[in-house]
Design an enzyme around this catalytic site. Structure first.
Site, PDB file in Angstrom:
ATOM      1  N   HIS A   1      38.384 -34.401   2.444  1.00  0.00           N
ATOM      2  CA  HIS A   1      38.899 -33.487   1.423  1.00  0.00           C
ATOM      3  C   HIS A   1      40.128 -34.033   0.689  1.00  0.00           C
ATOM      4  CE1 HIS A   1      36.061 -30.527   2.753  1.00  0.00           C
ATOM      5  NE2 HIS A   1      36.594 -30.398   3.956  1.00  0.00           N
TER       6      HIS A   1
ATOM      7  N   HIS B   1      38.319 -34.549   9.806  1.00  0.00           N
ATOM      8  CA  HIS B   1      37.800 -34.904   8.478  1.00  0.00           C
ATOM      9  C   HIS B   1      38.667 -34.354   7.340  1.00  0.00           C
ATOM     10  CE1 HIS B   1      36.445 -30.750   8.071  1.00  0.00           C
ATOM     11  NE2 HIS B   1      35.961 -30.992   6.875  1.00  0.00           N
TER      12      HIS B   1
ATOM     13  N   ASP C   1      36.453 -29.395  13.533  1.00  0.00           N
ATOM     14  CA  ASP C   1      36.725 -30.666  12.870  1.00  0.00           C
ATOM     15  C   ASP C   1      37.935 -30.606  11.952  1.00  0.00           C
ATOM     16  OD1 ASP C   1      36.591 -33.169  11.441  1.00  0.00           O
ATOM     17  OD2 ASP C   1      34.573 -33.352  12.273  1.00  0.00           O
TER      18      ASP C   1
ATOM     19  N   HIS D   1       0.809  -1.229   0.000  1.00  0.00           N
ATOM     20  CA  HIS D   1       0.000   0.000   0.000  1.00  0.00           C
ATOM     21  C   HIS D   1       0.836   1.270   0.000  1.00  0.00           C
ATOM     22  CE1 HIS D   1      -2.289  -3.213   2.110  1.00  0.00           C
ATOM     23  NE2 HIS D   1      -3.254  -2.839   1.279  1.00  0.00           N
TER      24      HIS D   1
ATOM     25  N   ASP E   1      32.080 -31.459   1.726  1.00  0.00           N
ATOM     26  CA  ASP E   1      31.435 -31.465   3.045  1.00  0.00           C
ATOM     27  C   ASP E   1      29.927 -31.693   2.961  1.00  0.00           C
ATOM     28  OD1 ASP E   1      33.676 -30.965   4.734  1.00  0.00           O
ATOM     29  OD2 ASP E   1      33.625 -28.842   4.205  1.00  0.00           O
TER      30      ASP E   1
HETATM   31  O1  UNU Z   1      37.187 -28.177   6.051  1.00  0.00           O
HETATM   32  C1  UNU Z   1      37.832 -27.597   6.896  1.00  0.00           C
HETATM   33  N1  UNU Z   1      37.255 -27.291   8.048  1.00  0.00           N
HETATM   34  C2  UNU Z   1      39.266 -27.227   6.632  1.00  0.00           C
HETATM   35  C3  UNU Z   1      39.732 -27.222   5.329  1.00  0.00           C
HETATM   36  C4  UNU Z   1      40.094 -26.942   7.692  1.00  0.00           C
HETATM   37  C5  UNU Z   1      41.413 -26.643   7.450  1.00  0.00           C
HETATM   38  C6  UNU Z   1      41.900 -26.616   6.141  1.00  0.00           C
HETATM   39  C7  UNU Z   1      41.052 -26.904   5.080  1.00  0.00           C
HETATM   40 FE    FE Z   2      35.440 -29.599   5.454  1.00  0.00          FE
END
Ligand code: UNU
Ligand code: FE
Ligand code: FES
Length: 446
Positions: free
Chosen positions: A211, A206, A203, A103, A362
């Protein structure tokens, strides 16, 4: 009715798997966590001038953040006070006023209701415009980062950040500070908001596994941990956690170690750290100054995460218990030359942007951790965050509770300790009444 006590076992490093699934738990989080905690809004660099604004979210509430004529920053619900339509559709811009599409009620950058179409003729003096300004939200800033809070009783942003300010200052305050580069990329993930928040808070376990392929393809020094052939040596890093759940992990001297060793970006970035580091060491001493130039992965509780070195800055906006909208900005240092800033932004996009290689690695984990709770047996299960349990210390040079290894879950336990405390508290007064060191004893178990 949620039995908060049953969700987290601090002493044993266990959480109930249903924290990633149940609607009732989510509803309580919206009240207790997002209703009481500081949530990231924007950075100075994204709204530098009077009239600049940006729109976003505090959990599921839509908000507008505006730069005032006097340079201060205000935030409001992005909701028209007439019939409740969304006020501003643009993601960002510069404006002198906001007019509602429905409006045409118009509000100033200070939130005041300024113009009501045909007010005299239609309302005949009966409308008290002073009572229908936008709903204002408490805003405070730290080192150019603005956060909003729905709770007037919450501690100041300063007190809320607590022990982690010491560490944030190492990359935000020394030299010229940081800028965030926007506009943020935005993407939807079908996961609970805590799955990435806990991943970024602590983390490193991982990294060499999830990765592996990306680290090898990127060709930086971190490829060396790809595949987890051997545990990293004790000196590789540490974890830190603090009273209100903020925490981070450190990989010593590894800030640029995701980026290819001989790429232009990798070379510029390595030279940058090498040239800046001596100043840090001079200011802070070798032990603390080493944080600068190290890779950091962290979360500001509840849902604001960052990686330093890979330079991504994230907000995990909850969209119900099983989905988030990810907002991704790049972090650059203000004093970096333009060429390096551009290289850092493009490096961030290829690693942790919406289509980034590591982001994609991820995402599948985050989504399955959430969606497999469709199974009634599955959601009766438990989550294990016992890595490094009992292997903590207090260090006079490092505020907070320290986990003594690069790979550990100390900051997971700190995150969920705070989560449980805030989920179960009547109000901030009750939390702030507790002995300010009790959280350390609870985590360390002595
Ligand atoms: O994925 C992550 N949290 C990460 C990636 C941490 C450190 C280096 C690269
Ligand atoms: Fe990661
Ligand atoms: Fe960690 Fe499966 S090995 S979730």
């Amino acid at each position: 009715q949620v039995d908060v006590e049953s969700l987290v076992d601090v002493k044993n490093g266990i959480q109930a798997k249903r924290i990633f699934w149940d609607q009732q738990i989510y509803d309580l989080e919206i009240e207790q966590i997002f209703g009481k905690c500081w949530q990231f809004l924007t950075h100075d660099s994204l709204i530098p001038n009077p009239g600049d604004f940006t729109t976003g979210y505090m959990a599921e509430d839509e908000v507008i953040v505006t730069r005032q004529d006097d340079g201060s920053v205000k935030a409001f619900l992005n909701v028209c006070t007439h019939r409740g339509a969304r006020l501003v559709a643009a993601e960002a811009g510069n404006a002198r006023a906001f007019s509602c599409t429905y409006h045409g009620w118009s509000f100033g950058m200070d939130g005041a209701l300024k113009v009501v179409p045909m007010e005299e003729e239609l309302y005949r003096g009966s409308l008290d415009k002073s009572k229908f300004g936008l709903r204002e939200i408490r805003v405070e800033s730290y080192r150019g980062l603005y956060y909003g809070n729905f709770d007037a009783q919450a501690p100041s942003l300063n007190d809320y950040l607590g022990d982690v300010k010491f560490y944030l200052d190492i990359w935000m305050d020394i030299n010229g500070g940081i800028e965030l580069v926007g506009p943020p990329s935005r993407s939807l993930l079908n996961c609970n908001w805590k799955t990435p928040a806990e991943n970024f808070v602590g983390d490193t376990y991982h990294v060499g596994w999830t990765h592996l392929a990306s680290l090898m393809a990127l060709g930086g020094e971190l490829a060396a941990i790809g595949g987890n052939e051997a545990p990293p040596n004790e000196g590789l890093g540490m974890q830190v956690t603090s009273r209100f759940g903020h925490g981070f992990g450190v990989l010593w001297d590894a800030a640029p170690a995701v980026h290819a060793i001989n790429s232009k970006a990798g070379t510029l970035y390595r030279e940058w750290f090498a040239s800046r580091k001596p100043k840090m060491v001079e200011k802070l001493g070798a032990k603390v100054g080493r944080i600068y130039g190290s890779h950091l992965n962290g979360t500001v509780f509840p849902n604001n995460s960052y990686l330093l070195g890979t330079n991504t800055f994230k907000l995990w906006v909850p969209r119900g218990p099983h989905q988030i909208e990810v907002f991704t900005w790049a972090i650059v240092e203000k004093e970096m030359p333009a060429e390096l800033k551009n290289a850092v932004v493009s490096g961030m996009n290829s690693t942790f942007g919406s289509a980034g290689m590591l982001e994609a690695d991820d995402s599948d984990n985050m989504e399955t951790m959430t969606q497999n709770n469709r199974g009634r047996m599955t959601r009766e299960g438990k989550l294990n965050s016992q890595l490094g349990l009992g292997f903590h210390k207090l260090d006079p040079d490092f505020p907070g509770v320290i986990g003594q290894s690069a790979i550990g879950e100390t900051s997971y336990r700190g995150f969920y300790r705070a989560y449980k405390e805030i989920m179960g508290a009547d109000n901030w007064k009750a939390i702030l009444k507790l002995d300010p060191d009790a959280w350390k004893h609870e985590l360390i178990g002595q």
